[in-house]
Design a protein around this motif. Structure first.
Motif, PDB file in Angstrom:
ATOM      1  N   MET A  13       0.833  -1.194   0.000  1.00 49.08           N
ATOM      2  CA  MET A  13       0.000   0.000   0.000  1.00 49.08           C
ATOM      3  C   MET A  13       0.874   1.253   0.000  1.00 49.08           C
ATOM      4  SD  MET A  13      -3.193  -0.897  -0.279  1.00 49.08           S
ATOM      5  CE  MET A  13      -3.920   0.699  -0.108  1.00 49.08           C
ATOM      6  N   ALA A  14       0.235   2.364  -0.025  1.00 50.65           N
ATOM      7  CA  ALA A  14       0.920   3.642  -0.146  1.00 50.65           C
ATOM      8  C   ALA A  14       1.646   4.035   1.134  1.00 50.65           C
ATOM      9  CB  ALA A  14      -0.082   4.737  -0.503  1.00 50.65           C
ATOM     10  N   VAL A  15       2.760   4.688   0.969  1.00 50.75           N
ATOM     11  CA  VAL A  15       3.493   5.310   2.075  1.00 50.75           C
ATOM     12  C   VAL A  15       3.640   6.781   1.715  1.00 50.75           C
ATOM     13  CG1 VAL A  15       5.666   5.404   3.338  1.00 50.75           C
ATOM     14  CG2 VAL A  15       4.760   3.197   2.603  1.00 50.75           C
ATOM     15  N   ARG A  16       3.156   7.641   2.568  1.00 53.36           N
ATOM     16  CA  ARG A  16       3.213   9.087   2.329  1.00 53.36           C
ATOM     17  C   ARG A  16       4.225   9.702   3.277  1.00 53.36           C
ATOM     18  NH1 ARG A  16       1.099   8.067  -2.213  1.00 53.36           N
ATOM     19  NH2 ARG A  16      -1.146   7.707  -2.245  1.00 53.36           N
ATOM     20  N   THR A  17       4.914  10.738   2.811  1.00 52.52           N
ATOM     21  CA  THR A  17       5.921  11.370   3.667  1.00 52.52           C
ATOM     22  C   THR A  17       5.756  12.882   3.693  1.00 52.52           C
ATOM     23  OG1 THR A  17       7.547  11.584   1.884  1.00 52.52           O
ATOM     24  CG2 THR A  17       7.618   9.550   3.170  1.00 52.52           C
ATOM     25  N   ALA A  18       6.234  13.417   4.783  1.00 55.83           N
ATOM     26  CA  ALA A  18       6.320  14.864   4.955  1.00 55.83           C
ATOM     27  C   ALA A  18       7.589  15.127   5.760  1.00 55.83           C
ATOM     28  CB  ALA A  18       5.096  15.405   5.684  1.00 55.83           C
ATOM     29  N   ASP A  19       8.129  16.286   5.587  1.00 53.93           N
ATOM     30  CA  ASP A  19       9.354  16.666   6.290  1.00 53.93           C
ATOM     31  C   ASP A  19       9.112  17.934   7.090  1.00 53.93           C
ATOM     32  OD1 ASP A  19      11.099  14.673   5.046  1.00 53.93           O
ATOM     33  OD2 ASP A  19      10.811  15.846   3.219  1.00 53.93           O
ATOM     34  N   ALA A  20       9.752  18.004   8.236  1.00 50.24           N
ATOM     35  CA  ALA A  20       9.712  19.216   9.044  1.00 50.24           C
ATOM     36  C   ALA A  20      11.111  19.493   9.563  1.00 50.24           C
ATOM     37  CB  ALA A  20       8.747  19.060  10.210  1.00 50.24           C
ATOM     38  N   GLU A  21      11.478  20.753   9.537  1.00 44.71           N
ATOM     39  CA  GLU A  21      12.767  21.180  10.089  1.00 44.71           C
ATOM     40  C   GLU A  21      12.514  22.344  11.028  1.00 44.71           C
ATOM     41  OE1 GLU A  21      15.951  23.597   7.898  1.00 44.71           O
ATOM     42  OE2 GLU A  21      16.787  21.548   7.939  1.00 44.71           O
ATOM     43  N   TRP A  22      13.157  22.308  12.187  1.00 41.56           N
ATOM     44  CA  TRP A  22      13.028  23.374  13.178  1.00 41.56           C
ATOM     45  C   TRP A  22      14.404  23.954  13.434  1.00 41.56           C
ATOM     46  CZ3 TRP A  22       8.912  25.766  14.969  1.00 41.56           C
ATOM     47  CH2 TRP A  22       9.090  26.649  16.039  1.00 41.56           C
ATOM     48  N   ARG A  23      14.479  25.283  13.513  1.00 39.16           N
ATOM     49  CA  ARG A  23      15.742  25.963  13.803  1.00 39.16           C
ATOM     50  C   ARG A  23      15.546  26.909  14.976  1.00 39.16           C
ATOM     51  NH1 ARG A  23      19.737  26.076   9.614  1.00 39.16           N
ATOM     52  NH2 ARG A  23      19.075  24.768   7.881  1.00 39.16           N
ATOM     53  N   GLY A  24      16.393  26.760  15.977  1.00 41.54           N
ATOM     54  CA  GLY A  24      16.353  27.659  17.126  1.00 41.54           C
ATOM     55  C   GLY A  24      15.587  27.072  18.302  1.00 41.54           C
ATOM     56  N   ALA A  25      15.451  27.911  19.330  1.00 37.26           N
ATOM     57  CA  ALA A  25      14.729  27.507  20.530  1.00 37.26           C
ATOM     58  C   ALA A  25      13.223  27.506  20.264  1.00 37.26           C
ATOM     59  CB  ALA A  25      15.065  28.454  21.681  1.00 37.26           C
ATOM     60  N   LEU A  26      12.455  26.975  21.192  1.00 41.85           N
ATOM     61  CA  LEU A  26      11.021  26.815  20.979  1.00 41.85           C
ATOM     62  C   LEU A  26      10.316  28.131  20.697  1.00 41.85           C
ATOM     63  CD1 LEU A  26       8.448  25.100  20.953  1.00 41.85           C
ATOM     64  CD2 LEU A  26       8.311  25.464  23.427  1.00 41.85           C
ATOM     65  N   LYS A  27      10.446  29.112  21.577  1.00 45.24           N
ATOM     66  CA  LYS A  27       9.646  30.334  21.434  1.00 45.24           C
ATOM     67  C   LYS A  27      10.121  31.280  20.343  1.00 45.24           C
ATOM     68  CE  LYS A  27       7.273  30.458  25.757  1.00 45.24           C
ATOM     69  NZ  LYS A  27       6.765  31.264  26.824  1.00 45.24           N
ATOM     70  N   ASP A  28      11.400  31.288  20.036  1.00 51.40           N
ATOM     71  CA  ASP A  28      11.866  32.229  19.008  1.00 51.40           C
ATOM     72  C   ASP A  28      12.375  31.526  17.749  1.00 51.40           C
ATOM     73  OD1 ASP A  28      14.219  31.198  20.011  1.00 51.40           O
ATOM     74  OD2 ASP A  28      15.175  33.130  20.352  1.00 51.40           O
ATOM     75  N   GLY A  29      12.260  30.209  17.710  1.00 54.60           N
ATOM     76  CA  GLY A  29      12.698  29.470  16.535  1.00 54.60           C
ATOM     77  C   GLY A  29      11.656  29.501  15.433  1.00 54.60           C
ATOM     78  N   THR A  30      12.032  28.927  14.309  1.00 62.20           N
ATOM     79  CA  THR A  30      11.112  28.823  13.176  1.00 62.20           C
ATOM     80  C   THR A  30      11.271  27.458  12.534  1.00 62.20           C
ATOM     81  OG1 THR A  30      12.724  29.765  11.637  1.00 62.20           O
ATOM     82  CG2 THR A  30      11.144  31.286  12.647  1.00 62.20           C
ATOM     83  N   GLY A  31      10.231  27.052  11.845  1.00 60.36           N
ATOM     84  CA  GLY A  31      10.271  25.768  11.182  1.00 60.36           C
ATOM     85  C   GLY A  31       9.635  25.834   9.819  1.00 60.36           C
TER      86      GLY A  31
END
Length: 141
Positions: free
Chosen positions: A1-19
């Motif tokens: 069956m199908a396998v779906r993917t997504a990617d996420a990248e986070w840079r920095g600390a939690l409150k001031d970081g971005t992803g």
């Protein structure tokens, strides 16, 4: 069956970081941040993506169930509301509310409600999220 993917990248600390989150299909490629998750800033967040997946999966499952029962829907429209709440040890998704409206010629209210409840219990995303309370408000129009 199908396998779906997504990617996420986070840079920095939690409150001031971005992803950035992106899907293999390219349908989504966008930013997320603390503020887009816990406040009202622009960008997406994991809960919004879960809501989209659940609404889409439920709508397809209900449409399939209705057609299989001999009552093809003209329209199935679903909103999923994912509740992210403070919980012991951090945050948790405590509840998902599915709100569905469907146009199904020739089907009575009881038959529609039964098909909707079955779709809620058996769509693949509902099964994956079974540890979370899932409510359903289904309206036949």
């Amino acid at each position: 069956m199908a396998v779906r993917t997504a990617d996420a990248e986070w840079r920095g600390a939690l409150k001031d970081g971005t992803g950035r989150i992106k899907t293999e299909s390219g349908a989504l490629d966008g930013p997320y941040s603390f503020r887009s998750r816990f406040e009202s800033d622009t960008g997406t967040n994991p809960e919004e993506l879960i809501a989209a997946a659940h609404a889409g999966c439920f709508s397809m499952a209900l449409a399939n169930a209705l057609a299989s029962a001999g009552h093809p829907a003209e329209r199935v429209s679903t909103t999923a509301k994912v509740h992210l709440d403070k919980a012991p040890g951090g945050f948790a998704i405590g509840r998902i509310d599915l709100v569905c409206e469907a146009e199904v010629p020739g089907l009575d209210e009881a038959g529609f409600k039964a098909q909707a409840e079955d779709a809620k219990a058996n769509c693949p995303v509902s099964k994956a999220l079974a540890a979370t309370e899932i409510t359903l408000t289904a309206t036949l129009v």
